[in-house]
Write a protein that holds these residues in place. Structure first.
Motif, mmCIF file in Angstrom:
data_model
loop_
_atom_site.group_PDB
_atom_site.id
_atom_site.type_symbol
_atom_site.label_atom_id
_atom_site.label_comp_id
_atom_site.label_asym_id
_atom_site.label_seq_id
_atom_site.Cartn_x
_atom_site.Cartn_y
_atom_site.Cartn_z
ATOM 1 N N LEU A 1 13.762 -4.542 -15.358
ATOM 2 C CA LEU A 1 12.992 -5.676 -15.095
ATOM 3 C C LEU A 1 12.093 -5.139 -14.437
ATOM 4 N N SER A 2 12.296 -4.562 -12.671
ATOM 5 C CA SER A 2 11.572 -3.934 -11.958
ATOM 6 C C SER A 2 10.178 -3.140 -12.527
ATOM 7 N N SER A 3 9.029 -4.328 -11.942
ATOM 8 C CA SER A 3 8.034 -3.031 -12.312
ATOM 9 C C SER A 3 7.805 -1.657 -11.505
ATOM 10 N N TYR A 4 8.194 -2.440 -9.914
ATOM 11 C CA TYR A 4 8.623 -0.827 -9.389
ATOM 12 C C TYR A 4 9.643 -0.313 -9.392
ATOM 13 N N GLN A 5 9.240 1.502 -9.728
ATOM 14 C CA GLN A 5 10.236 2.429 -10.215
ATOM 15 C C GLN A 5 10.359 3.509 -8.948
ATOM 16 N N HIS A 6 10.477 3.105 -7.451
ATOM 17 C CA HIS A 6 10.708 3.780 -6.770
ATOM 18 C C HIS A 6 11.127 3.759 -5.890
ATOM 19 N N PHE A 7 12.459 3.604 -6.892
ATOM 20 C CA PHE A 7 13.831 2.866 -5.816
ATOM 21 C C PHE A 7 14.867 3.819 -6.423
ATOM 22 N N MET B 1 8.400 -7.849 -2.014
ATOM 23 C CA MET B 1 8.968 -7.736 -0.880
ATOM 24 C C MET B 1 8.493 -6.398 0.631
ATOM 25 N N ALA B 2 8.321 -5.804 -0.203
ATOM 26 C CA ALA B 2 7.914 -4.432 0.450
ATOM 27 C C ALA B 2 6.423 -4.635 0.838
ATOM 28 N N GLY B 3 6.176 -5.334 0.128
ATOM 29 C CA GLY B 3 5.068 -5.289 0.903
ATOM 30 C C GLY B 3 4.683 -6.364 2.585
ATOM 31 N N TYR B 4 5.672 -6.623 2.826
ATOM 32 C CA TYR B 4 5.639 -7.884 3.662
ATOM 33 C C TYR B 4 6.311 -6.765 4.585
ATOM 34 N N GLN C 1 1.084 -0.972 0.087
ATOM 35 C CA GLN C 1 0.154 0.570 0.508
ATOM 36 C C GLN C 1 1.281 0.978 -0.391
ATOM 37 N N GLY C 2 0.590 2.265 -0.937
ATOM 38 C CA GLY C 2 1.538 3.513 -1.105
ATOM 39 C C GLY C 2 2.948 3.559 -1.878
#
Length: 713
Positions: free
Chosen positions: A455-461, A535-538, A427-428
């Motif tokens: 490859l990463s679908s999540y880009q806020h890193f 991984m972030a969800g956990y 979330q977020g």
């Protein structure tokens, strides 16, 4: 005519010889003697050993019948006489008689000088290791002393019951399928031996019964065992009732058979007030009545170990009455043999959300909890919903590492998932700081960075490369290129110090801007695009410390799927070398699983929790810093977890290389000593493993006694 058989030269007519070895277990003895049931048995040698073996083997049954012992073979009739214990003492020449044409001969004697002449007299070449029967005799006498408490000339009932137990429970499976490299296969082969060494002795049962008698009735926990039954299963009800009356050592139980809506049509068969027929509408009364007690659901085909309720009651008392208590289990095959043991971890909240490894059969749920939860759960007392609801709605869950439940043949073992399982979705959009310590090896670093950014679908890193004195031009050019391509998301932090993995990560965390930290080796490559958000969800959950992934070797086999502590020198990776698509031990390789530790090669944790445990210990410069870090998180009451659907390749220690120099070996030994000094007790008791599983490997195979130690002088 002589033939050579197993390096022992025997007369052809002597091929009916049987040998008892020194390390023979009761189950082995049964297998050795079973062929003798129809043809009879002659004991080789008279005297004290022969007399003892006669007493020993004539007192138990094989398939309900006494073993037919025809007599003794000995060429010294002048010393022993022509009769011993009512059986003839015969010369070996008698074997030529048609009366003994098919009779077996049991040799159970140590090779000593006094026997050599006799053996040679029988046209046999003596070998020192062929029998060791006298050692067996001495060990059996030791067992007598242990069981009976005193030296006795006669064989005690305990030892005879041992052999009867072995007869009833022997199980030698045929295993041909080794395709999934599963420890279940070795467990099937070894479990009959494990049972022998973990059986509750008569002495222990007597102590349990005595302790119950010394308690006041008003203080005892009451167990309400609830069994669903069909209207046409009266015979099964009577059988179950007899079992409980005859087997359970603990007397404070009540047995309820539930036949939904038709209880009034069945004439109740029992005069025991503890045994009743109920319909589901009466379950509310049961909850109110049992103020200090537990409900325990079973299928009618299940059985409880005789000591089960005693062990559960004692555990409940010492653990201050947990809401839920569960134990290990196995399964009964079609003829009643115990097979397929399931040795469970201690309470693992995130495992159970992905895979209901606890189940409901044999699980105890506190009656007071059930009474406060309303009729919805009362009516579900016989189904999976009750257990699952109870241990998701309470943190007071206890585990007993003993096999107390034997599941019937109506169902198989637990399935490796409960529906699709519960997975935490991010979330977020928290910023994730990816820390990559590196020294040269531009080829691996290039592959790692390429996979992250493409490859990463999540880009806020953001990516922080902790450059530890790279000197190769290719590496410097690679970092320069990526800084130009990703000026906002890639930074290089240069550290001019000797290699210290823990310190490099600690320095990186001080530079990180994200609320989540991902420690990542430079010799990894991303496989699953959703890895970061999964991984972030956990990692953002309040009760989770470190989050790990499944790491694979280049050939696709498992390099890391969680860390078991206390295996090997300090710890080792679970399922190392397994194929990545097999289920592993009861589904653990394919489901979200709590472990004591995860590898620092790919580890996500909140920055707040990283700092709360003071980061990684820089005394552990090379090895075990990740294990130490995870154990510190555990000490804060947090759970570490592995997500098998998050996958990366890991080429393992490509930058630093193996411990192949004296300096590296000395460093490794020092760090191993430090871990044992700091975590000695913890390393002996991994709550997410089992004391009944091996400490030699990480394949979840059975932990068996060393027979060389068990039978040594």
């Amino acid at each position: 005519m002589l033939v050579e058989q197993d390096n022992l030269v025997l007369p052809l007519s002597y091929q009916r010889l049987l040998f008892l070895q020194q390390d023979a277990l009761a189950t082995d003895i049964i297998e050795i003697l079973s062929p003798c049931q129809r043809r009879g048995l002659l004991l080789f040698g008279a005297g004290s050993v022969g007399l003892f073996l006669y007493q020993f083997f004539s007192s138990f049954r094989i398939d309900g019948k006494a073993l037919a012992i025809c007599g003794f073979l000995d060429n010294n009739q002048q010393r022993w006489g022509t009769e011993l214990a009512g059986r003839p003492v015969l010369s070996p020449d008698c074997l030529a008689d048609s009366q003994f044409e098919n009779t077996y001969v049991l040799i159970a004697t140590e090779y000593v000088a006094s026997m050599a002449g006799q053996l040679n007299g029988y046209s046999m070449i003596p070998r020192r290791d062929y029998g060791n029967g006298y050692q067996l005799y001495k060990h059996l006498r030791d067992l007598i002393w242990i069981y009976a408490g005193e030296d006795r000339e006669s064989v005690p009932d305990e030892l005879l019951q041992d052999l009867q137990w072995a007869t009833a429970n022997r199980y030698i499976p045929c295993v041909s399928d080794t395709s999934d490299n599963s420890a279940l296969l070795s467990a099937a082969v070894d479990y009959h031996q494990w049972q022998r060494w973990h059986r509750v002795s008569i002495r222990e049962k007597q102590a349990m019964a005595q302790s119950v008698l010394m308690q006041r009735c008003m203080d005892n926990t009451v167990f309400s065992i609830v069994i669903a039954i069909g209207v046409d299963q009266r015979a099964e009800m009577e059988l179950v009732a007899r079992r409980f009356r005859g087997e359970q050592l603990y007397p404070w139980w009540r047995l309820f058979f539930v036949v939904d809506g038709v209880a009034d049509r069945i004439r109740f068969f029992s005069t025991d007030e503890r045994i009743r027929l109920l319909n589901t509408e009466e379950l509310g009364w049961m909850c109110r009545d049992a103020k200090k007690g537990y409900f325990l659901g079973l299928h009618f085909a299940d059985r409880l170990a005789p000591e089960a309720l005693w062990v559960l009651a004692r555990y409940a008392e010492t653990a201050d009455y947990p809401t839920v208590i569960y134990s290990d289990e196995d399964r009964l095959d079609e003829v009643g043999n115990r097979i397929e043991p399931f040795f469970k971890p201690d309470w693992s909240p995130h495992t159970v959300q992905s895979y209901d490894y606890i189940g409901w059969r044999g699980v105890c749920v506190q009656a007071n909890w059930l009474a406060t939860e309303g009729t919805k759960w009362q009516r579900a007392v016989l189904g999976q919903e009750l257990g699952f609801a109870a241990y998701l709605r309470t943190e007071r869950v206890g585990h007993i590492s003993r096999v107390l439940v034997h599941k019937g043949t109506d169902t198989g073992l637990p399935v490796p998932a409960m529906g699709n399982g519960k997975h935490y979705r991010l979330q977020g959009k928290p910023l994730i700081s990816i820390l990559i310590p590196a020294r040269d090896r531009a080829d691996y670093l290039a592959s790692c960075l390429e996979s992250i950014f493409t490859l990463s679908s999540y880009q806020h890193f953001e990516v922080l490369v902790i450059d530890n004195e790279s000197r190769e031009q290719k590496t410097l050019e690679l970092l320069t290129r990526w800084q130009a391509e990703e000026p906002e998301r890639l930074r290089v932090v240069r550290v001019a110090e000797p290699f210290n993995y823990a310190r490099l990560n600690n320095l990186g965390v001080t530079e990180a801007r994200g609320e989540l930290i991902l420690l990542l080796n430079n010799d990894t490559r991303v496989i699953t695009p959703e890895w970061l958000q999964d991984m972030a969800g956990y990692a953002i959950q309040q009760d989770i410390g470190a989050v790990g992934a499944m790491l694979l070797y280049e050939d696709g086999t498992v390099q890391h799927a969680g860390v078991i502590i206390g295996v090997g020198a300090v710890a080792d990776h679970a399922f190392r070398g397994f194929a990545a698509d097999v289920s592993g031990y009861f589904g653990r390789l394919q489901t979200v699983t709590n472990y004591s530790a995860v590898t620092g090669a790919c580890l996500m944790v909140s920055k707040e929790r990283y700092l709360a445990v003071a980061g990684m210990d820089e005394q552990l410069a090379i090895s075990y810093n990740d294990v130490d870090f995870c154990l510190k998180l555990r000490d804060l009451g947090l759970y570490n977890v592995v997500l098998p659907f998050v996958r990366l390749y890991h080429y393992e220690s490509k930058s630093r290389g193996p411990n192949d120099t004296s300096e590296k070996l000395a460093q490794a030994r020092q760090e191993e000593r430090l871990m044992h000094e700091r975590w000695d007790r913890t390393l002996r008791e991994d709550p997410f493993y089992s004391p009944h599983l091996t400490r030699e490997k990480t394949d979840f195979s059975l932990r068996l006694p060393d027979l060389r130690e068990c039978w040594k002088e």
